[in-house]
Write a protein that holds these residues in place. Structure first.
Motif, short mmCIF file in Angstrom:
data_model
loop_
_atom_site.label_atom_id
_atom_site.label_comp_id
_atom_site.label_asym_id
_atom_site.label_seq_id
_atom_site.Cartn_x
_atom_site.Cartn_y
_atom_site.Cartn_z
N THR A 159 21.45 -17.61 22.54
CA THR A 159 20.73 -16.36 22.78
C THR A 159 19.84 -16.07 21.59
O THR A 159 20.28 -16.17 20.44
N ARG A 161 17.47 -12.94 20.14
CA ARG A 161 17.29 -11.52 20.44
C ARG A 161 16.68 -10.77 19.26
O ARG A 161 16.81 -11.16 18.11
N THR A 182 18.83 -17.60 26.49
CA THR A 182 18.72 -16.20 26.87
C THR A 182 17.86 -15.47 25.85
O THR A 182 18.07 -15.60 24.64
N LEU A 184 16.41 -11.75 24.63
CA LEU A 184 16.66 -10.32 24.72
C LEU A 184 15.77 -9.58 23.73
O LEU A 184 15.78 -9.87 22.53
N VAL A 204 17.07 -17.04 30.84
CA VAL A 204 17.14 -15.63 31.21
C VAL A 204 16.22 -14.86 30.27
O VAL A 204 16.35 -14.97 29.05
N HIS A 206 14.82 -11.09 29.24
CA HIS A 206 14.74 -9.63 29.25
C HIS A 206 14.03 -9.24 27.96
O HIS A 206 14.65 -8.86 26.97
N THR A 207 12.71 -9.39 27.95
CA THR A 207 11.94 -9.29 26.72
C THR A 207 11.19 -7.97 26.62
O THR A 207 11.01 -7.25 27.60
N CYS A 211 7.41 -12.64 29.13
CA CYS A 211 8.49 -13.63 29.11
C CYS A 211 7.95 -14.95 28.57
O CYS A 211 8.48 -15.52 27.62
#
Length: 225
Positions: A159, A161, A182, A184, A204, A206-207, A211
């Protein structure tokens, strides 16, 4: 050869930056390559540089946090023969932000080959939203990963983030694969410039902004995201 960072002076769960000790482990891979293994724990770093034939491997529960101070991030010199092909060279013309500062990142590579960044489940890169009030648009600070002119790159499993800028930027790169990553927060998930032959599979997003974005991209495949 595998190098477990905690065997080489890197301290987990320590408030002090571990940049120097981490870099010394990466430098062990500079001549003949190797795998840099990060065990479970929290680690604080600023700017790290990767070399060819190197794998950065995060075990489950390994969390690498970027400094929350932009001044901690070294801007590495561009090696001779590396052609920066990105629209960001003109940042200073319309935002007044020095281009050099735009290359700040937790992990950087220039002109390298055969790079992998792989994470087991529950492994994390966290930019701690390190914003720069003097950056582009009054906030853009360091990226998490910045690659230029690299070939044969694999991103997998982790991930990324809360970057103060792009979670990943790649310019003038060839043959990149991104699987089960992922994204984030941050700005763009991955920003591509003049890149050829890129696969983004099973990720995945969720930016905070785009994306996937960029310019002059050829042979890009995105699936199952």
């Amino acid at each position: 050869m595998k190098y477990r960072v905690t065997d080489y002076g890197v301290k987990a769960n320590c408030d002090a930056l571990q940049t120097k000790a981490f870099q010394e482990v990466f430098d062990l891979c500079k001549e003949q390559g190797g795998t840099v293994v990060v065990p479970k724990g929290k680690y604080r770093v600023a700017a790290l540089r990767m070399w060819s034939n190197t794998t950065l491997y995060l075990e489950s529960g390994a969390e690498i946090y970027g400094s929350d101070n932009c001044e901690d991030y070294e801007v590495f010199p561009i090696p001779e023969g590396v052609e920066m092909r990105s629209d960001m060279e003109v940042i200073s013309q319309y935002y007044g932000t020095p281009w050099e500062n735009y290359r700040r990142a937790m992990i950087t590579a220039y002109g390298e080959k055969n790079l992998s960044i792989i994470g087991e489940p529950n492994s994390v890169f966290d930019g701690q939203n390190c914003y720069d009030p003097n950056g582009e648009e009054g906030y853009r600070g360091p990226h998490i990963i910045f690659l230029s002119c690299c070939e044969n790159v694999l991103f997998e499993g982790y991930t990324a983030r809360f970057a103060g800028n792009f979670l990943h930027e790649a310019n003038n790169c060839r043959n990149m694969t991104m699987r089960r990553v992922t994204f984030l927060g941050g700005s763009d998930g991955i920003h591509l410039h003049y890149c050829d032959d890129t696969l983004i599979d099973g990720c995945v997003f969720h930016t905070g902004d785009d994306c996937i974005a960029g310019i002059n991209i050829r042979d890009l495949t995105v699936k199952s995201c």
